[in-house]
Write an enzyme that holds these catalytic residues in place. Structure first.
Site, mmCIF file in Angstrom:
data_model
loop_
_atom_site.group_PDB
_atom_site.id
_atom_site.type_symbol
_atom_site.label_atom_id
_atom_site.label_comp_id
_atom_site.label_asym_id
_atom_site.label_seq_id
_atom_site.Cartn_x
_atom_site.Cartn_y
_atom_site.Cartn_z
ATOM 1 N N SER A 183 34.325 45.230 47.697
ATOM 2 C CA SER A 183 34.886 45.453 46.367
ATOM 3 C C SER A 183 35.904 46.578 46.291
ATOM 4 O O SER A 183 36.722 46.602 45.375
ATOM 5 C CB SER A 183 33.759 45.708 45.370
ATOM 6 O OG SER A 183 32.918 46.745 45.821
ATOM 7 N N HIS A 211 32.642 39.198 44.324
ATOM 8 C CA HIS A 211 34.106 39.143 44.208
ATOM 9 C C HIS A 211 34.694 37.928 44.924
ATOM 10 O O HIS A 211 35.907 37.877 45.147
ATOM 11 C CB HIS A 211 34.738 40.425 44.764
ATOM 12 C CG HIS A 211 34.426 41.630 43.942
ATOM 13 N ND1 HIS A 211 35.199 42.030 42.864
ATOM 14 C CD2 HIS A 211 33.406 42.520 44.020
ATOM 15 C CE1 HIS A 211 34.675 43.124 42.337
ATOM 16 N NE2 HIS A 211 33.586 43.440 43.013
ATOM 17 N N LYS A 241 32.505 38.883 36.750
ATOM 18 C CA LYS A 241 33.833 39.134 37.332
ATOM 19 C C LYS A 241 34.739 37.928 37.068
ATOM 20 O O LYS A 241 35.052 37.671 35.919
ATOM 21 C CB LYS A 241 33.670 39.520 38.794
ATOM 22 C CG LYS A 241 32.729 40.744 38.912
ATOM 23 C CD LYS A 241 32.750 41.411 40.225
ATOM 24 C CE LYS A 241 31.635 42.442 40.329
ATOM 25 N NZ LYS A 241 31.793 43.618 39.480
#
Ligand SMILES: Cc1ncc(COP(=O)(O)O)c(C=O)c1O
Length: 393
Positions: A183, A211, A241
């Site tokens: 990340s 992610h 996300k």
């Protein structure tokens, strides 16, 4: 009279002095590619909302309809009376999305790692973890009674050394745990090599795809990216996300899921997220599965920005994804650059210790599919101007 907690204020002042504190800025309105931050219109370069789904009309509609049907809250822990049929619908949708036998939700992605990792293994077993794994994995690993080994970041030689040592020492049960996309650096785990090594030495694999979902593998995540759909043992992720919603997810076989919700204290002893959150998450998964053009646009913008910012003279580190850091080094300089970008109408975040090692401060640029090339050129011009002004390029 002095307050007993005065030492905390002192510590805070010291951190502030070193440029190690967070400046909280307020978004006035939804999180999209263009936002109003503390009263100023900005291009958003600091959100995880990679696919720009957080304010998508269909997600908003799903939330409103679910509030009308189910009310505002779930009313209880998942384990007691908080699991509604819409939550269960989401669990099935997760399995479909991840192409696994079963799926389930946790309150957050953090809660998956902190709650499940400690339950996977017993004393006398072994967890092997990448040194740059997310803090939630680090906490989960710390809470486990199993032995631990840490390998250098994405260093497959070191991982193999750990596995060899484990074999020699006679460990019977082991997990290799890794972020899918790291990340802070935006690089991708060498998941195919990790899986091959794990298989060779009889270890299981656990990947944090927070992610990667919505980004890798046509949006389906790291397993699809590396064709490992039926080989990775435990896949966790988050709706917070690229998927634009909220909450953690877990995918794997039935046995894993049944065990997980019966043993994770973060799941058992914490309330279910509200039903409209489940509705939003279901819609987000549908959109990512049905419409891949958003993912394609995100990658086009990412490639352009990375190439151009590097050609200005910035070091983007190990980036291979829409997380594109501009490496600065000194935390105060990184904070100052973030402040100056804000003055130019760009909301970017300086990432400093302890999020990254000391001396490795950076601006973490995160590309959003709602941007266009004019936005990127505007940002690049600002980077050029400020980089020269601050002697960074
Ligand atoms: C790699 C990784 N795992 C887990 C999480 C936690 O996800 P959530 O926001 O759902 O708690 C994050 C978020 O910061 C993350 O970056």
């Amino acid at each position: 009279m002095t307050k007993k907690t005065e030492y905390l204020q002192k510590k805070y002042e010291e951190m502030k002095e070193e440029g190690l504190t967070w400046k909280i800025r307020d978004l006035e309105g939804p999180s999209t590619a263009h936002v109003t931050v503390d009263g100023k219109e900005c291009i958003m370069l600091a959100s995880n909302n990679y696919l720009d789904l957080a304010n998508h009309p269909e997600l908003r509609k799903a939330a409103k309809e679910a509030v009308d049907k189910y009310g505002a809250g779930a009313g209880s822990d998942w384990s007691i009376a908080g699991t509604m049929d819409i939550h269960e619908e989401l669990w099935d949708k997760i399995a479909e999305f991840k192409e696994t036998e079963a799926g389930m939700t946790y309150q957050t992605g953090f809660a998956v790692n902190a709650g499940l990792i400690p339950q996977l293994l017993e004393k006398g077993d072994l967890l092997i973890s990448d040194e740059l794994n997310h803090g939630s994995i680090i906490d989960g690993v710390r809470l486990s009674r199993a032995d631990k080994m840490i390998y250098g970041h994405s260093d497959m030689g070191e991982l193999e050394d750990c596995l060899k040592q484990a074999q020699e020492e006679g460990y019977e049960r082991m997990f290799v745990i890794t972020d899918g996309v790291f990340s802070m650096d935006g690089d991708i785990a060498k998941m195919d090599e990790i899986q091959d090594l794990a298989d060779e030495y009889g270890a299981m694999t656990y990947v944090d795809d927070a992610h990667g979902e919505g980004i890798l593998g046509d949006g389906r995540g790291i397993a699809r990216e590396f064709n490992l759909e039926d080989r990775i043992d435990v896949e966790m992720g988050t709706f917070s996300k690229a998927l634009g919603g909220f909450g953690g997810m877990l995918a794997g076989d039935e046995g894993l899921i049944n065990y997980a919700y019966n043993t994770s204290r973060t799941w058992l002893l914490s309330a279910a997220f509200p039903p409209h959150v489940a509705a939003v998450n279901i819609k987000a998964l549908d959109l990512v599965m049905e419409e891949t053009e958003r993912v394609e646009k995100l990658w086009d913008l990412t490639e352009y920005f990375k190439k151009e910012i590097e050609s200005l003279g910035y070091d983007t580190g190990r980036s291979e994804t829409p997380i594109i850091p501009a490496m600065i080094g000194d935390s105060r300089k990184a904070q100052k650059l973030a402040d100056r970008l804000y003055d130019e109408g760009i909301f970017a975040l300086a990432i400093v210790y302890p999020m990254v090692a000391k001396g490795q401060a950076r601006i973490r640029n995160q590309i959003n599919a709602g941007m266009d090339y004019d936005d990127l050129d505007y940002i690049l011009n600002a980077y050029e101007k400020l980089g020269k002004e601050m002697d960074l390029i």
